[in-house]
Design a protein around this motif. Structure first.
Motif, PDB file in Angstrom:
ATOM      1  N   GLU A  48      40.874  13.767  25.732  1.00 15.82           N
ATOM      2  CA  GLU A  48      40.888  15.082  25.076  1.00 15.82           C
ATOM      3  C   GLU A  48      42.246  15.374  24.456  1.00 15.82           C
ATOM      4  O   GLU A  48      42.331  15.910  23.344  1.00 15.82           O
ATOM      5  CB  GLU A  48      40.531  16.190  26.070  1.00 15.82           C
ATOM      6  CG  GLU A  48      40.433  17.557  25.383  1.00 15.82           C
ATOM      7  CD  GLU A  48      40.165  18.704  26.345  1.00 15.82           C
ATOM      8  OE1 GLU A  48      40.286  19.868  25.913  1.00 15.82           O
ATOM      9  OE2 GLU A  48      39.840  18.453  27.530  1.00 15.82           O
ATOM     10  N   TRP A  52      42.686  16.238  20.463  1.00 13.60           N
ATOM     11  CA  TRP A  52      43.311  17.465  19.946  1.00 13.60           C
ATOM     12  C   TRP A  52      44.606  17.157  19.198  1.00 13.60           C
ATOM     13  O   TRP A  52      44.951  17.846  18.227  1.00 13.60           O
ATOM     14  CB  TRP A  52      43.585  18.448  21.073  1.00 13.60           C
ATOM     15  CG  TRP A  52      42.369  19.133  21.617  1.00 13.60           C
ATOM     16  CD1 TRP A  52      41.929  19.128  22.906  1.00 13.60           C
ATOM     17  CD2 TRP A  52      41.418  19.924  20.880  1.00 13.60           C
ATOM     18  NE1 TRP A  52      40.766  19.851  23.030  1.00 13.60           N
ATOM     19  CE2 TRP A  52      40.432  20.364  21.801  1.00 13.60           C
ATOM     20  CE3 TRP A  52      41.297  20.300  19.548  1.00 13.60           C
ATOM     21  CZ2 TRP A  52      39.357  21.158  21.427  1.00 13.60           C
ATOM     22  CZ3 TRP A  52      40.225  21.092  19.178  1.00 13.60           C
ATOM     23  CH2 TRP A  52      39.267  21.509  20.097  1.00 13.60           C
ATOM     24  N   THR A 218      38.554  21.156  27.916  1.00 15.81           N
ATOM     25  CA  THR A 218      39.274  22.199  28.653  1.00 15.81           C
ATOM     26  C   THR A 218      39.931  23.241  27.757  1.00 15.81           C
ATOM     27  O   THR A 218      40.555  24.171  28.270  1.00 15.81           O
ATOM     28  CB  THR A 218      40.368  21.559  29.531  1.00 15.81           C
ATOM     29  OG1 THR A 218      41.313  20.890  28.667  1.00 15.81           O
ATOM     30  CG2 THR A 218      39.775  20.557  30.501  1.00 15.81           C
ATOM     31  N   PHE A 219      39.802  23.095  26.435  1.00 14.53           N
ATOM     32  CA  PHE A 219      40.538  23.975  25.521  1.00 14.53           C
ATOM     33  C   PHE A 219      40.277  25.454  25.821  1.00 14.53           C
ATOM     34  O   PHE A 219      41.202  26.264  25.821  1.00 14.53           O
ATOM     35  CB  PHE A 219      40.156  23.657  24.073  1.00 14.53           C
ATOM     36  CG  PHE A 219      40.934  24.455  23.056  1.00 14.53           C
ATOM     37  CD1 PHE A 219      42.193  24.041  22.650  1.00 14.53           C
ATOM     38  CD2 PHE A 219      40.428  25.625  22.515  1.00 14.53           C
ATOM     39  CE1 PHE A 219      42.927  24.759  21.722  1.00 14.53           C
ATOM     40  CE2 PHE A 219      41.152  26.361  21.587  1.00 14.53           C
ATOM     41  CZ  PHE A 219      42.402  25.925  21.186  1.00 14.53           C
ATOM     42  N   ALA A 220      39.030  25.808  26.069  1.00 14.33           N
ATOM     43  CA  ALA A 220      38.676  27.224  26.248  1.00 14.33           C
ATOM     44  C   ALA A 220      38.466  27.604  27.708  1.00 14.33           C
ATOM     45  O   ALA A 220      38.109  28.756  27.997  1.00 14.33           O
ATOM     46  CB  ALA A 220      37.412  27.541  25.453  1.00 14.33           C
ATOM     47  N   THR A 221      38.702  26.676  28.632  1.00 19.75           N
ATOM     48  CA  THR A 221      38.396  26.968  30.041  1.00 19.75           C
ATOM     49  C   THR A 221      39.613  27.024  30.949  1.00 19.75           C
ATOM     50  O   THR A 221      39.504  27.461  32.093  1.00 19.75           O
ATOM     51  CB  THR A 221      37.428  25.903  30.595  1.00 19.75           C
ATOM     52  OG1 THR A 221      38.054  24.610  30.530  1.00 19.75           O
ATOM     53  CG2 THR A 221      36.125  25.884  29.801  1.00 19.75           C
ATOM     54  N   GLU A 222      40.782  26.573  30.450  1.00 19.51           N
ATOM     55  CA  GLU A 222      41.966  26.495  31.300  1.00 19.51           C
ATOM     56  C   GLU A 222      42.972  27.611  31.034  1.00 19.51           C
ATOM     57  O   GLU A 222      44.088  27.572  31.554  1.00 19.51           O
ATOM     58  CB  GLU A 222      42.656  25.136  31.108  1.00 19.51           C
ATOM     59  CG  GLU A 222      41.837  23.954  31.560  1.00 19.51           C
ATOM     60  CD  GLU A 222      41.814  23.813  33.069  1.00 19.51           C
ATOM     61  OE1 GLU A 222      42.835  24.113  33.717  1.00 19.51           O
ATOM     62  OE2 GLU A 222      40.772  23.417  33.612  1.00 19.51           O
ATOM     63  N   GLY A 223      42.591  28.577  30.227  1.00 20.16           N
ATOM     64  CA  GLY A 223      43.484  29.692  29.974  1.00 20.16           C
ATOM     65  C   GLY A 223      44.259  29.565  28.680  1.00 20.16           C
ATOM     66  O   GLY A 223      44.339  28.478  28.085  1.00 20.16           O
ATOM     67  N   PRO A 224      44.874  30.676  28.229  1.00 17.40           N
ATOM     68  CA  PRO A 224      45.576  30.688  26.936  1.00 17.40           C
ATOM     69  C   PRO A 224      46.801  29.778  26.889  1.00 17.40           C
ATOM     70  O   PRO A 224      47.113  29.218  25.843  1.00 17.40           O
ATOM     71  CB  PRO A 224      45.967  32.156  26.754  1.00 17.40           C
ATOM     72  CG  PRO A 224      45.918  32.750  28.125  1.00 17.40           C
ATOM     73  CD  PRO A 224      44.859  32.002  28.850  1.00 17.40           C
ATOM     74  N   HIS A 226      47.253  26.880  28.408  1.00 11.41           N
ATOM     75  CA  HIS A 226      46.753  25.521  28.224  1.00 11.41           C
ATOM     76  C   HIS A 226      46.308  25.307  26.773  1.00 11.41           C
ATOM     77  O   HIS A 226      46.663  24.294  26.149  1.00 11.41           O
ATOM     78  CB  HIS A 226      45.572  25.291  29.183  1.00 11.41           C
ATOM     79  CG  HIS A 226      45.006  23.908  29.122  1.00 11.41           C
ATOM     80  ND1 HIS A 226      45.548  22.831  29.791  1.00 11.41           N
ATOM     81  CD2 HIS A 226      43.910  23.421  28.464  1.00 11.41           C
ATOM     82  CE1 HIS A 226      44.829  21.751  29.544  1.00 11.41           C
ATOM     83  NE2 HIS A 226      43.832  22.072  28.751  1.00 11.41           N
ATOM     84  N   ALA A 227      45.546  26.285  26.242  1.00 10.63           N
ATOM     85  CA  ALA A 227      45.085  26.181  24.852  1.00 10.63           C
ATOM     86  C   ALA A 227      46.274  26.150  23.889  1.00 10.63           C
ATOM     87  O   ALA A 227      46.290  25.378  22.919  1.00 10.63           O
ATOM     88  CB  ALA A 227      44.159  27.344  24.515  1.00 10.63           C
TER      89      ALA A 227
END
Length: 323
Positions: A48, A52, A218-224, A226-227
């Motif tokens: 991933e 990205w 994990t882009f949208a699931t690990e918090g801002p 992380h994103a």
């Protein structure tokens, strides 16, 4: 008589060189800090992160190419079959390099990744023999021999071939060789244009990888935070390349060769700070690598000095008579 064959000198030249050295040190320093960046993203996994990195590098490159009005350069490269082929091959090499390096960091093998970048200069010399049919000097052969001995020692220590280190080294050396051939045959391609074409080649496989990962993305699931770090994959890829290009145009290649050791040294320190262990037997292997690099560096510096002396001895000052 007034000599006219002297190169311009003075404060402007000094500032130009100093800024080039600073740019090179910054580029290699940023690359050396990559273990901390990828370690912070380890929950995403190597695939991933790679996907990205390609997507956001292309997005940033497209923005910059548009802002600088350089789409004409990109189109010119795309129309050239030779340049397009070399850049496509370079894209594959850099994707392998990024992917395996990310895997090494995520899996806690930063020391092995650092070893790959230490070995890279030796492998580049060896590629010159195997691919470009270059002839090595005795000092270069000695450095390569010591480097091979180091790989044997580390292989025995690990109980397996250090494939991550070797893949990182081979892929990066291949990338450099392809870029070298691009410069020789196609007149060179600036870093921004090159990265735009390379990431364009890689973007479809990257998107496919994200689709295959599906709910594991994990882009949208690990918090801002992380994103945000994933989005920064674009700038963290492009900025060091631009700094490196600046340095390469302002300082001698010998200086660039010395600065390149900053990256693996910082990666080595980062590995220790991230908790990786370094048994005595591995210190011996790394010590042999450092010895090989010292031999190679001394050989390069001596060869360049001898070349400069011969050139100076063989040149005759050109003068004009003032009336």
């Amino acid at each position: 008589m007034t000599p006219v064959d002297q190169p311009p000198a003075g404060p402007a030249r000094t500032v130009h060189t100093r800024s080039g050295v600073l740019a090179g040190a910054a580029a290699y320093g940023l690359w050396g800090l990559f273990p901390f960046y990828f370690h912070a993203l380890r929950s995403a996994g190597a695939l991933e992160i790679l996907a990205w990195r390609v997507v956001f590098s292309l997005a940033l490159s497209a923005v910059l190419v548009t802002a600088l009005r350089r789409w004409g350069r990109v189109a010119a490269v795309a129309r050239s079959r030779e340049q397009r082929t070399l850049l496509a091959a370079a894209a594959v090499a850099v994707a392998v390099n990024w992917g395996v390096y990310g895997l090494a960091v995520v899996d806690g093998h930063v020391l092995e990744a650092a070893l790959g970048y230490f070995v890279n200069p030796l492998l580049t010399v060896l590629l010159g023999v195997l691919v470009l049919r270059e002839r090595l000097r005795p000092g270069q052969w000695a450095a390569v021999g010591v480097g091979l001995a180091a790989v044997v020692v580390i292989t025995v220590d690990l109980g397996r071939l250090p494939w991550m280190a070797l893949t990182v080294a081979v892929s990066f050396a291949a990338y450099g060789l392809l870029k070298n051939q691009l410069g020789r045959r196609g007149g060179g391609v600036d870093p921004l244009t090159g990265l735009t074409v390379e990431t364009t080649v890689l973007v479809v496989p990257a998107v496919v990888a994200l689709l295959v990962l599906g709910p594991r993305v994990t882009f949208a699931t690990e918090g801002p935070l992380h994103a945000g770090l994933l989005v920064l994959a674009g700038p963290t890829t492009l900025v060091p390349l631009v700094l490196f290009a600046t340095a390469a145009s302002r300082v001698p290649l010998t200086v660039i060769g010395m600065l390149q050791y900053v990256t693996p040294v910082l990666q080595f320190v980062a590995a220790l700070l991230l908790g990786e262990t370094m048994p005595a037997s591995r210190w011996i292997g790394f010590g042999l690598v450092w010895l090989a690099l010292a031999v190679l560096t001394v050989d390069v510096v001596r060869h360049q000095r001898l070349g400069a002396r011969r050139e100076s001895a063989g040149s005759t000052p050109v003068t004009v008579h003032e009336r």
